[in-house]
Design a protein around this motif. Structure first.
Motif, mmCIF file in Angstrom:
data_model
loop_
_atom_site.group_PDB
_atom_site.id
_atom_site.type_symbol
_atom_site.label_atom_id
_atom_site.label_comp_id
_atom_site.label_asym_id
_atom_site.label_seq_id
_atom_site.Cartn_x
_atom_site.Cartn_y
_atom_site.Cartn_z
ATOM 1 N N VAL A 49 0.847 -1.195 0.000
ATOM 2 C CA VAL A 49 0.000 0.000 0.000
ATOM 3 C C VAL A 49 0.884 1.247 0.000
ATOM 4 N N MET A 50 1.964 1.198 0.784
ATOM 5 C CA MET A 50 2.901 2.331 0.797
ATOM 6 C C MET A 50 3.541 2.522 -0.572
ATOM 7 N N LEU A 51 3.881 1.438 -1.259
ATOM 8 C CA LEU A 51 4.433 1.563 -2.610
ATOM 9 C C LEU A 51 3.422 2.191 -3.569
ATOM 10 N N LEU A 52 2.164 1.820 -3.419
ATOM 11 C CA LEU A 52 1.111 2.419 -4.243
ATOM 12 C C LEU A 52 1.013 3.918 -3.966
ATOM 13 N N ILE A 53 1.060 4.290 -2.704
ATOM 14 C CA ILE A 53 0.993 5.707 -2.340
ATOM 15 C C ILE A 53 2.199 6.459 -2.904
ATOM 16 N N SER A 54 3.379 5.846 -2.839
ATOM 17 C CA SER A 54 4.569 6.515 -3.379
ATOM 18 C C SER A 54 4.451 6.691 -4.890
ATOM 19 N N MET A 55 3.838 5.728 -5.564
ATOM 20 C CA MET A 55 3.632 5.865 -7.005
ATOM 21 C C MET A 55 2.680 7.033 -7.301
ATOM 22 N N LEU A 56 1.641 7.186 -6.486
ATOM 23 C CA LEU A 56 0.709 8.294 -6.676
ATOM 24 C C LEU A 56 1.401 9.637 -6.436
ATOM 25 N N PHE A 57 2.294 9.685 -5.452
ATOM 26 C CA PHE A 57 3.081 10.897 -5.222
ATOM 27 C C PHE A 57 3.947 11.212 -6.442
ATOM 28 N N SER A 58 4.545 10.187 -7.030
ATOM 29 C CA SER A 58 5.392 10.406 -8.208
ATOM 30 C C SER A 58 4.572 10.949 -9.372
ATOM 31 N N ILE A 59 3.408 10.385 -9.588
ATOM 32 C CA ILE A 59 2.536 10.872 -10.665
ATOM 33 C C ILE A 59 2.166 12.326 -10.419
ATOM 34 N N TRP A 60 1.845 12.653 -9.186
ATOM 35 C CA TRP A 60 1.484 14.019 -8.816
ATOM 36 C C TRP A 60 2.678 14.957 -9.043
ATOM 37 N N ALA A 61 3.865 14.510 -8.649
ATOM 38 C CA ALA A 61 5.061 15.348 -8.806
ATOM 39 C C ALA A 61 5.388 15.585 -10.276
ATOM 40 N N TYR A 62 5.213 14.555 -11.115
ATOM 41 C CA TYR A 62 5.530 14.715 -12.540
ATOM 42 C C TYR A 62 4.627 15.741 -13.223
ATOM 43 N N SER A 63 3.495 16.053 -12.631
ATOM 44 C CA SER A 63 2.618 17.055 -13.249
ATOM 45 C C SER A 63 3.216 18.454 -13.146
ATOM 46 N N GLY A 64 4.237 18.643 -12.275
ATOM 47 C CA GLY A 64 4.830 19.959 -12.126
ATOM 48 C C GLY A 64 6.302 20.015 -12.462
ATOM 49 N N MET A 65 6.832 18.995 -13.149
ATOM 50 C CA MET A 65 8.254 19.007 -13.495
ATOM 51 C C MET A 65 8.486 18.296 -14.809
ATOM 52 N N ASP A 66 9.622 18.581 -15.412
ATOM 53 C CA ASP A 66 10.017 17.864 -16.617
ATOM 54 C C ASP A 66 10.389 16.434 -16.240
ATOM 55 N N TYR A 67 10.168 15.521 -17.147
ATOM 56 C CA TYR A 67 10.417 14.101 -16.877
ATOM 57 C C TYR A 67 11.884 13.787 -16.616
ATOM 58 N N LYS A 68 12.788 14.608 -17.112
ATOM 59 C CA LYS A 68 14.217 14.319 -16.936
ATOM 60 C C LYS A 68 14.651 14.419 -15.482
ATOM 61 N N TYR A 69 13.926 15.151 -14.635
ATOM 62 C CA TYR A 69 14.304 15.305 -13.236
ATOM 63 C C TYR A 69 13.840 14.138 -12.359
ATOM 64 N N GLY A 70 12.820 13.439 -12.760
ATOM 65 C CA GLY A 70 12.255 12.367 -11.948
ATOM 66 C C GLY A 70 13.244 11.281 -11.558
ATOM 67 N N PRO A 71 13.900 10.632 -12.517
ATOM 68 C CA PRO A 71 14.849 9.582 -12.149
ATOM 69 C C PRO A 71 16.001 10.079 -11.275
ATOM 70 N N ALA A 72 16.416 11.308 -11.485
ATOM 71 C CA ALA A 72 17.496 11.858 -10.652
ATOM 72 C C ALA A 72 17.043 11.983 -9.205
ATOM 73 N N ILE A 73 15.850 12.485 -9.003
ATOM 74 C CA ILE A 73 15.331 12.629 -7.643
ATOM 75 C C ILE A 73 15.043 11.260 -7.033
ATOM 76 N N GLU A 74 14.543 10.331 -7.822
ATOM 77 C CA GLU A 74 14.242 8.996 -7.307
ATOM 78 C C GLU A 74 15.503 8.224 -6.925
#
Length: 113
Positions: A49-74
């Motif tokens: 359930v926590m992994l599901l919540i973290s995935m939802l946070f990632s989806i939410w975060a990607y709505s406000g940033m370029d995709y190139k930053y996601g893997p770096a932050i992760e």
């Protein structure tokens, strides 16, 4: 485009995912009465359930940033799991694990410059 809110949301998701991995590891280290109890116990269910919540946070975060930053932050998650495993699971921080954690952090800093 990179906003502070998006970075904080992504870091929250990464932190939740790191704690879920530690929780799943603690469940894997325990003896279970049956095959089904090994995969259907409170720790495993809550961990997923926590992994599901973290995935939802990632989806939410990607709505406000370029995709190139996601893997770096992760990638911070890998360093966080290494640190949490030492603190919570009492695993040893080997020289190799320490070097890998430092390289992840240095790589993130270089990427952001």
């Amino acid at each position: 485009m990179l906003t502070l809110n998006s970075v904080l949301i992504m870091l929250c998701g990464v932190t939740i995912a790191a704690f879920s991995q530690i929780l799943l590891k603690t469940s894997a280290n325990q003896e279970h009465a049956s095959f089904w109890k090994q995969y259907l116990n409170k720790r495993v269910i809550f961990g997923y359930v926590m992994l599901l919540i973290s995935m939802l946070f990632s989806i939410w975060a990607y709505s406000g940033m370029d995709y190139k930053y996601g893997p770096a932050i992760e990638s911070v998650g890998m360093a966080l799991v290494a640190i949490l495993s030492c603190v919570i699971l009492k695993e040893k921080m080997t020289k190799r694990r320490f070097a890998g954690t430092v390289l992840i952090i240095v790589g993130l800093v270089v990427f952001c410059l």
